[in-house]
Motif scaffolding. Structure first.
Motif, PDB file in Angstrom:
ATOM      1  N   THR A 334       0.833  -1.216   0.000  1.00  0.00           N
ATOM      2  CA  THR A 334       0.000   0.000   0.000  1.00  0.00           C
ATOM      3  C   THR A 334       0.859   1.255   0.000  1.00  0.00           C
ATOM      4  N   VAL A 335       1.895   1.278   0.835  1.00  0.00           N
ATOM      5  CA  VAL A 335       2.785   2.434   0.881  1.00  0.00           C
ATOM      6  C   VAL A 335       3.537   2.595  -0.433  1.00  0.00           C
ATOM      7  N   ALA A 336       3.999   1.473  -1.009  1.00  0.00           N
ATOM      8  CA  ALA A 336       4.753   1.536  -2.262  1.00  0.00           C
ATOM      9  C   ALA A 336       3.895   2.098  -3.395  1.00  0.00           C
ATOM     10  N   VAL A 337       2.672   1.634  -3.508  1.00  0.00           N
ATOM     11  CA  VAL A 337       1.788   2.139  -4.560  1.00  0.00           C
ATOM     12  C   VAL A 337       1.507   3.627  -4.347  1.00  0.00           C
ATOM     13  N   ASN A 338       1.330   4.042  -3.113  1.00  0.00           N
ATOM     14  CA  ASN A 338       1.085   5.461  -2.837  1.00  0.00           C
ATOM     15  C   ASN A 338       2.296   6.321  -3.182  1.00  0.00           C
TER      16      ASN A 338
END
Length: 353
Positions: A334-338
């Motif tokens: 989730t953090v990587a995609v954001n």
């Protein structure tokens, strides 16, 4: 006070002085603030707190180095236009791209990477980690590492399929509503408002309890839940493009709705829609993981990160961090995609100029 503590503070203070000497104002503020924070942490937590800061700084440095190397690799291997864009990408965006690449490799080559099958019982319940099981066994004696690898294929793949379907429905509806307007726009808009007025988790639980919990049903229901968000954004973006002079000129030439959408509107709306795709994927991914945690998502024995957190939650009471591994996998993606979405939004906004 031992040599580690002395060396720790000497390194921070020395680095702060060097940053001040070379007039690196931002770096000096960061290092000296870190020094003050570590001083307080050392008073409160002692040497273990300083070791925590050291390990955390090492992890951050490793992530930054990996991100820089990955960005340079992409710049050298990708086509010229893409490499030019990536050359100025921040390290957070390259870190996100690296994590997404690793997850994609895990999902595609799961049968090759995983040493055991996702439903294969090979040991006793909650067996500790050994040479045969890197992360130990779950409540049924299945290899946790293998199930995490297969979970990358199942959880991420299902979320990606639902996101693509939601985006297809919402984007097509938004483009047609922006072009045709009138009663079609009103009907679609009110329908989107009705769906968005119901909390997504409650709507999903209600629909899954009625229609079952097969993967196809999950994909369709989640797509219906999130397609109104895509519709609203697409309608707003396309509405700003429709009023342009070149759209009116194309209409006066006698071009149809399909041509206007395909050749004129969509190419000028791509950047915000791609960024929205990343955000929608995060929402869909977290919703599917939450449904699996509640027992209404991907059903056993299929490996899924949300259900793995629920199945191994009892280990937390015994100080075992195994349930946190699939939860960390969810949070990391989730953090990587954001990170990647933030970079794309920054480029699309024109602030880079």
């Amino acid at each position: 006070m031992n040599y580690f503590v002395i060396g720790f503070y000497a390194l921070l203070i020395g680095s702060s002085c060097l940053a001040a000497y070379y007039q690196k104002r931002s770096l000096f503020l960061l290092l000296f603030t870190l020094t003050l924070v570590c001083f307080l942490m050392g008073i409160i937590g002692g040497q273990p707190a300083l070791w925590f800061v050291t390990v955390l700084a090492g992890i951050i440095a490793l992530a930054a180095g990996t991100s820089y190397a990955w960005r340079e690799f992409l710049v050298l291997t990708l086509p010229r236009d893409m490499s030019r864009a990536l050359k100025t990408a921040p390290l957070t965006a390259s870190f996100g791209l690296f994590v997404i690449f690793i997850y994609a490799v895990m999902g595609i080559f799961a049968p090759v990477i995983a040493p055991h099958g996702e439903a294969e019982v090979i040991s006793s319940a909650f067996a500790p980690a050994d040479a045969n099981m890197l992360l130990g066994a779950d409540q049924l004696g299945r290899d946790v590492f293998s199930r995490i690898v297969y979970g990358a294929r199942n959880t991420v793949g299902l979320a990606l399929a639902a996101t693509i379907l939601a985006f297809f429905i919402g984007a097509i509806a938004g483009l047609f509503a922006a072009v045709r307007k009138g009663w079609l726009d009103q009907i679609m808009g009110r329908g989107a408002d009705v769906i968005m007025s119901v909390p997504s988790l409650i709507f999903a639980l209600l629909m899954l309890s009625i229609f079952g919990t097969s993967m196809l049903v999950i994909v369709v229901i989640v797509a219906i839940i999130y397609s109104p968000r895509v519709y609203r954004l697409t309608r707003a973006v396309a509405g700003n493009v429709v009023v342009m002079d070149y759209i009116e000129a194309a209409s006066l030439r006698g071009e149809g709705t399909g041509y206007l959408i395909r050749k004129e509107i969509l190419p000028n709306s791509t950047a915000p829609l791609i960024a929205e795709f990343g955000l929608e994927f995060c929402f869909v991914f977290l919703l599917i993981a939450g449904l699996s945690f509640l027992g209404l998502g991907i059903q056993p024995p299929t490996a899924d990160w949300g259900s793995m957190v629920r199945e191994n939650a009892t280990l937390i009471s015994f100080g075992d961090v195994t349930p946190l591994i699939p939860a960390g996998a969810i949070a990391l993606l989730t953090v990587a995609v954001n990170f990647v979405v933030d970079w794309m939004l920054f480029r699309a906004s024109g602030l880079k100029e």
